[in-house]
Motif scaffolding. Structure first.
Motif, PDB file in Angstrom:
ATOM      1  N   UNK A 282       0.808  -1.220   0.000  1.00  0.00           N
ATOM      2  CA  UNK A 282       0.000   0.000   0.000  1.00  0.00           C
ATOM      3  C   UNK A 282       0.842   1.270   0.000  1.00  0.00           C
ATOM      4  N   UNK A 283       2.026   1.213   0.570  1.00  0.00           N
ATOM      5  CA  UNK A 283       2.911   2.378   0.641  1.00  0.00           C
ATOM      6  C   UNK A 283       4.279   2.024   0.079  1.00  0.00           C
TER       7      UNK A 283
ATOM      8  N   UNK B  51       9.024   1.912  15.057  1.00  0.00           N
ATOM      9  CA  UNK B  51       8.997   0.529  14.585  1.00  0.00           C
ATOM     10  C   UNK B  51       9.895   0.411  13.356  1.00  0.00           C
ATOM     11  N   UNK B  52      10.548  -0.716  13.243  1.00  0.00           N
ATOM     12  CA  UNK B  52      11.421  -1.001  12.115  1.00  0.00           C
ATOM     13  C   UNK B  52      10.658  -1.876  11.129  1.00  0.00           C
ATOM     14  N   UNK B  53      10.520  -1.451   9.863  1.00  0.00           N
ATOM     15  CA  UNK B  53       9.755  -2.257   8.902  1.00  0.00           C
ATOM     16  C   UNK B  53      10.400  -3.602   8.591  1.00  0.00           C
ATOM     17  N   UNK B  54      11.652  -3.804   9.008  1.00  0.00           N
ATOM     18  CA  UNK B  54      12.298  -5.104   8.795  1.00  0.00           C
ATOM     19  C   UNK B  54      12.236  -5.979  10.043  1.00  0.00           C
ATOM     20  N   UNK B  55      11.664  -5.451  11.128  1.00  0.00           N
ATOM     21  CA  UNK B  55      11.548  -6.220  12.370  1.00  0.00           C
ATOM     22  C   UNK B  55      10.675  -7.447  12.127  1.00  0.00           C
TER      23      UNK B  55
ATOM     24  N   UNK C  69       9.165   5.794   7.068  1.00  0.00           N
ATOM     25  CA  UNK C  69       8.960   7.100   7.698  1.00  0.00           C
ATOM     26  C   UNK C  69       7.762   7.070   8.648  1.00  0.00           C
ATOM     27  N   UNK C  70       6.688   6.431   8.215  1.00  0.00           N
ATOM     28  CA  UNK C  70       5.495   6.328   9.060  1.00  0.00           C
ATOM     29  C   UNK C  70       5.800   5.534  10.328  1.00  0.00           C
ATOM     30  N   UNK C  71       6.452   4.389  10.189  1.00  0.00           N
ATOM     31  CA  UNK C  71       6.760   3.559  11.343  1.00  0.00           C
ATOM     32  C   UNK C  71       7.757   4.241  12.277  1.00  0.00           C
ATOM     33  N   UNK C  72       8.634   5.057  11.725  1.00  0.00           N
ATOM     34  CA  UNK C  72       9.603   5.784  12.544  1.00  0.00           C
ATOM     35  C   UNK C  72       8.918   6.847  13.405  1.00  0.00           C
TER      36      UNK C  72
END
Length: 93
Positions: free
Chosen positions: A4-5, A21-25, A12-15
């Motif tokens: 979706x993004x 939050x880390x998108x690779x977590x 940037x949103x997760x940060x």
């Protein structure tokens, strides 16, 4: 969900979360996978209750991981408390 993004906007949103939050977590990717399975449950013939339970479990794990201070954060808080003259719980009589 991850489609979706663009990756940089998602990062940037997760940060912007507290804590970020880390998108690779792995916990985040598990939640994304559970949500994708839930979204596709009916066409794939997956039991909707099981898919919902997987989403709940993944979200709980992600929330607990994000809300639990890291060892470094606990040490930093302890040093700040020491500088402020606070008494550690295990030192109280």
């Amino acid at each position: 969900m991850r489609d979706l993004l663009p990756p940089e906007k998602l990062a940037s949103l997760l940060a912007s979360f507290t804590p970020p939050l880390d998108p690779t977590d792995p916990d985040w990717t598990d939640l994304c996978s559970a949500l994708e399975t839930y979204d596709q449950a009916e066409p794939l013939g997956v039991n909707l209750d099981q898919a919902r339970s997987q989403v709940d479990a993944a979200a709980t794990i992600l929330h607990r991981g994000a809300s639990t201070p890291t060892r470094h954060e606990r040490q930093r808080r302890g040093r700040a408390r020491d500088r402020a003259g606070g008494v550690h719980e295990h030192q109280a009589v």
